[in-house]
Write a protein that holds these residues in place. Sequence first.
Motif, PDB file in Angstrom:
ATOM      1  N   LEU A 127       0.579  -1.235   0.139  1.00  0.00           N
ATOM      2  CA  LEU A 127       0.490  -0.597   0.115  1.00  0.00           C
ATOM      3  C   LEU A 127       0.817   1.029  -0.167  1.00  0.00           C
ATOM      4  CD1 LEU A 127      -3.088   0.905   0.323  1.00  0.00           C
ATOM      5  CD2 LEU A 127      -2.411   1.151   2.675  1.00  0.00           C
ATOM      6  N   ARG A 128       1.245   1.321   0.314  1.00  0.00           N
ATOM      7  CA  ARG A 128       2.835   2.547   0.961  1.00  0.00           C
ATOM      8  C   ARG A 128       3.204   2.496  -0.290  1.00  0.00           C
ATOM      9  NH1 ARG A 128       6.567   0.798   5.031  1.00  0.00           N
ATOM     10  NH2 ARG A 128       4.753   1.275   6.604  1.00  0.00           N
ATOM     11  N   HIS A 129       3.961   1.367  -1.424  1.00  0.00           N
ATOM     12  CA  HIS A 129       4.418   1.684  -2.920  1.00  0.00           C
ATOM     13  C   HIS A 129       3.799   2.361  -3.453  1.00  0.00           C
ATOM     14  CE1 HIS A 129       7.470   0.279  -5.763  1.00  0.00           C
ATOM     15  NE2 HIS A 129       6.101  -0.325  -6.160  1.00  0.00           N
ATOM     16  N   THR A 130       3.046   2.200  -4.151  1.00  0.00           N
ATOM     17  CA  THR A 130       1.298   2.144  -4.463  1.00  0.00           C
ATOM     18  C   THR A 130       1.690   3.751  -4.097  1.00  0.00           C
ATOM     19  OG1 THR A 130       0.252   1.387  -3.010  1.00  0.00           O
ATOM     20  CG2 THR A 130       0.841  -0.242  -4.809  1.00  0.00           C
ATOM     21  N   ARG A 131       0.674   4.078  -2.851  1.00  0.00           N
ATOM     22  CA  ARG A 131       0.827   5.257  -2.808  1.00  0.00           C
ATOM     23  C   ARG A 131       2.039   6.122  -3.319  1.00  0.00           C
ATOM     24  NH1 ARG A 131      -0.045   5.503   2.782  1.00  0.00           N
ATOM     25  NH2 ARG A 131      -1.503   4.118   2.247  1.00  0.00           N
ATOM     26  N   ASN A 132       3.110   5.715  -3.060  1.00  0.00           N
ATOM     27  CA  ASN A 132       4.502   6.711  -3.329  1.00  0.00           C
ATOM     28  C   ASN A 132       4.419   6.073  -4.695  1.00  0.00           C
ATOM     29  OD1 ASN A 132       5.568   7.386  -0.875  1.00  0.00           O
ATOM     30  ND2 ASN A 132       6.435   5.172  -1.150  1.00  0.00           N
ATOM     31  N   GLN A 133       4.039   5.572  -5.368  1.00  0.00           N
ATOM     32  CA  GLN A 133       4.011   5.899  -7.208  1.00  0.00           C
ATOM     33  C   GLN A 133       3.043   6.592  -7.352  1.00  0.00           C
ATOM     34  OE1 GLN A 133       3.305   1.269  -8.053  1.00  0.00           O
ATOM     35  NE2 GLN A 133       5.229   1.669  -8.689  1.00  0.00           N
ATOM     36  N   LYS A 134       1.739   6.773  -7.027  1.00  0.00           N
ATOM     37  CA  LYS A 134       0.257   7.654  -7.185  1.00  0.00           C
ATOM     38  C   LYS A 134       1.442   9.599  -7.030  1.00  0.00           C
ATOM     39  CE  LYS A 134      -3.737   4.920  -6.956  1.00  0.00           C
ATOM     40  NZ  LYS A 134      -4.735   4.652  -6.166  1.00  0.00           N
ATOM     41  N   ARG A 135       1.792   9.322  -5.388  1.00  0.00           N
ATOM     42  CA  ARG A 135       2.008  10.996  -5.735  1.00  0.00           C
ATOM     43  C   ARG A 135       3.197  10.588  -6.742  1.00  0.00           C
ATOM     44  NH1 ARG A 135       4.301   9.610  -0.455  1.00  0.00           N
ATOM     45  NH2 ARG A 135       1.832  10.072   0.474  1.00  0.00           N
ATOM     46  N   ASP A 136       4.709  10.149  -6.588  1.00  0.00           N
ATOM     47  CA  ASP A 136       5.961  10.666  -7.910  1.00  0.00           C
ATOM     48  C   ASP A 136       5.164  11.062  -9.437  1.00  0.00           C
ATOM     49  OD1 ASP A 136       7.489  10.186  -5.710  1.00  0.00           O
ATOM     50  OD2 ASP A 136       7.799   8.415  -6.718  1.00  0.00           O
ATOM     51  N   ALA A 137       3.977  10.371  -9.153  1.00  0.00           N
ATOM     52  CA  ALA A 137       3.399  10.505 -10.710  1.00  0.00           C
ATOM     53  C   ALA A 137       2.589  11.416 -10.944  1.00  0.00           C
ATOM     54  CB  ALA A 137       2.203   9.501 -11.499  1.00  0.00           C
ATOM     55  N   LYS A 138       2.143  12.532  -9.946  1.00  0.00           N
ATOM     56  CA  LYS A 138       1.107  13.881  -9.800  1.00  0.00           C
ATOM     57  C   LYS A 138       2.101  14.373  -9.770  1.00  0.00           C
ATOM     58  CE  LYS A 138      -2.109  14.003  -7.082  1.00  0.00           C
ATOM     59  NZ  LYS A 138      -3.389  14.166  -5.765  1.00  0.00           N
ATOM     60  N   ARG A 139       3.555  14.432  -9.492  1.00  0.00           N
ATOM     61  CA  ARG A 139       5.084  15.305  -9.158  1.00  0.00           C
ATOM     62  C   ARG A 139       5.174  15.505 -10.643  1.00  0.00           C
ATOM     63  NH1 ARG A 139       7.431  13.343  -4.210  1.00  0.00           N
ATOM     64  NH2 ARG A 139       5.474  14.318  -1.801  1.00  0.00           N
ATOM     65  N   LEU A 140       5.090  14.264 -11.516  1.00  0.00           N
ATOM     66  CA  LEU A 140       5.919  14.065 -13.047  1.00  0.00           C
ATOM     67  C   LEU A 140       5.326  15.472 -13.365  1.00  0.00           C
ATOM     68  CD1 LEU A 140       7.664  10.740 -12.936  1.00  0.00           C
ATOM     69  CD2 LEU A 140       9.100  13.006 -12.750  1.00  0.00           C
ATOM     70  N   ALA A 141       3.469  15.064 -13.167  1.00  0.00           N
ATOM     71  CA  ALA A 141       2.930  15.841 -14.273  1.00  0.00           C
ATOM     72  C   ALA A 141       2.929  16.626 -13.654  1.00  0.00           C
ATOM     73  CB  ALA A 141       1.271  14.673 -14.144  1.00  0.00           C
ATOM     74  N   ALA A 142       2.803  17.636 -13.216  1.00  0.00           N
ATOM     75  CA  ALA A 142       2.582  18.876 -12.225  1.00  0.00           C
ATOM     76  C   ALA A 142       4.057  19.282 -12.971  1.00  0.00           C
ATOM     77  CB  ALA A 142       2.536  19.126 -11.299  1.00  0.00           C
ATOM     78  N   ASP A 156       3.546  26.178 -14.039  1.00  0.00           N
ATOM     79  CA  ASP A 156       3.846  25.323 -12.580  1.00  0.00           C
ATOM     80  C   ASP A 156       2.919  24.964 -11.628  1.00  0.00           C
ATOM     81  OD1 ASP A 156       5.294  24.689 -10.598  1.00  0.00           O
ATOM     82  OD2 ASP A 156       5.841  26.635  -9.771  1.00  0.00           O
ATOM     83  N   LEU A 157       2.583  24.378 -11.544  1.00  0.00           N
ATOM     84  CA  LEU A 157       0.892  24.436 -10.639  1.00  0.00           C
ATOM     85  C   LEU A 157       1.498  23.604  -9.323  1.00  0.00           C
ATOM     86  CD1 LEU A 157      -1.102  21.996 -13.462  1.00  0.00           C
ATOM     87  CD2 LEU A 157      -0.577  23.916 -12.562  1.00  0.00           C
ATOM     88  N   SER A 158       2.741  23.926  -9.207  1.00  0.00           N
ATOM     89  CA  SER A 158       3.453  23.631  -7.264  1.00  0.00           C
ATOM     90  C   SER A 158       2.257  24.470  -6.554  1.00  0.00           C
ATOM     91  CB  SER A 158       4.267  24.248  -7.019  1.00  0.00           C
ATOM     92  OG  SER A 158       4.575  25.445  -7.528  1.00  0.00           O
ATOM     93  N   ILE A 159       1.734  25.233  -6.252  1.00  0.00           N
ATOM     94  CA  ILE A 159       1.067  26.819  -5.956  1.00  0.00           C
ATOM     95  C   ILE A 159      -0.491  25.500  -5.398  1.00  0.00           C
ATOM     96  CG2 ILE A 159       1.770  28.530  -6.605  1.00  0.00           C
ATOM     97  CD1 ILE A 159      -1.079  28.961  -7.588  1.00  0.00           C
ATOM     98  N   VAL A 160      -0.500  24.697  -5.813  1.00  0.00           N
ATOM     99  CA  VAL A 160      -2.236  23.951  -5.877  1.00  0.00           C
ATOM    100  C   VAL A 160      -1.923  22.154  -5.681  1.00  0.00           C
ATOM    101  CG1 VAL A 160      -3.693  25.102  -6.853  1.00  0.00           C
ATOM    102  CG2 VAL A 160      -2.294  23.584  -8.756  1.00  0.00           C
ATOM    103  N   ASP A 161      -0.765  22.000  -5.521  1.00  0.00           N
ATOM    104  CA  ASP A 161      -0.292  20.421  -5.428  1.00  0.00           C
ATOM    105  C   ASP A 161      -1.331  20.033  -4.093  1.00  0.00           C
ATOM    106  OD1 ASP A 161       2.155  20.727  -7.093  1.00  0.00           O
ATOM    107  OD2 ASP A 161       3.442  21.033  -4.622  1.00  0.00           O
ATOM    108  N   HIS A 162      -1.772  20.657  -3.522  1.00  0.00           N
ATOM    109  CA  HIS A 162      -2.877  20.126  -2.287  1.00  0.00           C
ATOM    110  C   HIS A 162      -4.271  20.029  -2.798  1.00  0.00           C
ATOM    111  CE1 HIS A 162      -2.619  24.525  -1.830  1.00  0.00           C
ATOM    112  NE2 HIS A 162      -3.927  24.255  -1.251  1.00  0.00           N
TER     113      HIS A 162
END
Length: 131
Positions: free
Chosen positions: A29-44, A50-56
């Motif tokens: 579960l931790r691994h899949t969560r980290n993969q999703k988080r990394d994919a979201k960061r790469l897409a941003a 720059d969409l970093s102001i709306v990361d949350h």
Amino acid sequence: MKRTFECGHSGKGQYCHACAATAKAREDLRHTRNQKRDAKRLAAAAGAVDLSIVDHLGAVQREARELLSKVNCGTHPYALRGKSLKSTSGLILSVPVGRSYRLLFDGPTLAPLRLVSHEDYNTIADNQVAA
């Protein structure tokens, strides 16, 4: 012969299989969560703006990406509820993203400039800050 492990479970093996399965599920579960988080960061990071102001704010990021892809496909910002800033004589176009953010585009080229909060947008619209 059965023995009691440190966790309180009992069994005949060298380690507690119940706890090992729980730990493996937790790690997966931790691994899949980290993969999703990394994919979201790469897409941003890969976007033109720059969409970093709306990361949350995932919904605002999705809407901003959809608006950017529509403009890249040829849709004019005016068709997306956009308007030109009066203080820039039409050189900057703004498109609302959600309720509190706006995407700014260069008027002549329709190139995306940046994503701003509504407070920053108000200062830009009042011609106090350059876009």
